[in-house]
Design an enzyme around this catalytic site. Sequence first.
Site: not given
Length: 148
Positions: A70, A73
């Site tokens: 991600c 993230c």
Amino acid sequence: MKTASRVAALALLLPAAAWTPAPAISGRAVSRARDTRCRAMTEIGSEQAFDDIVQKTDKLVVVDFATTWCGPCKVMEPKMNQISEEYTDAEFYKVVGDASADASKLMKREGVRTVPSFHFWKGNSRVEVINGANIEAVTKAVQKHKDA
């Protein structure tokens, strides 16, 4: 003619000389991938560890649910590390959903469908959830719940 043969020989040798293998430690190649381990937050890898943490503290518990693939993230990780160092009266944890089957199971149990997802726990109850890479919202939630 000698010059042409020398140039040809050098052309064959240069690519091999320019290539170097990854350095080895204990017989294993060292990964050149980005180090995604958190430095200020503690990683949780199982439902039991999560339950123990949430049930055994009266402090605000902030859990960052993420995955290794991600992009948002990865952007949030250093920001969350900074917040965790700033707000020492709260506990910060990270669950990396694709790190293990147990971590993935925990994310499913907690209803995480979007990453990053930040869950706030206080007194064994979830008090807020923030989905997405919104550091301002996370900071406001920490400020709101840490002394509540």
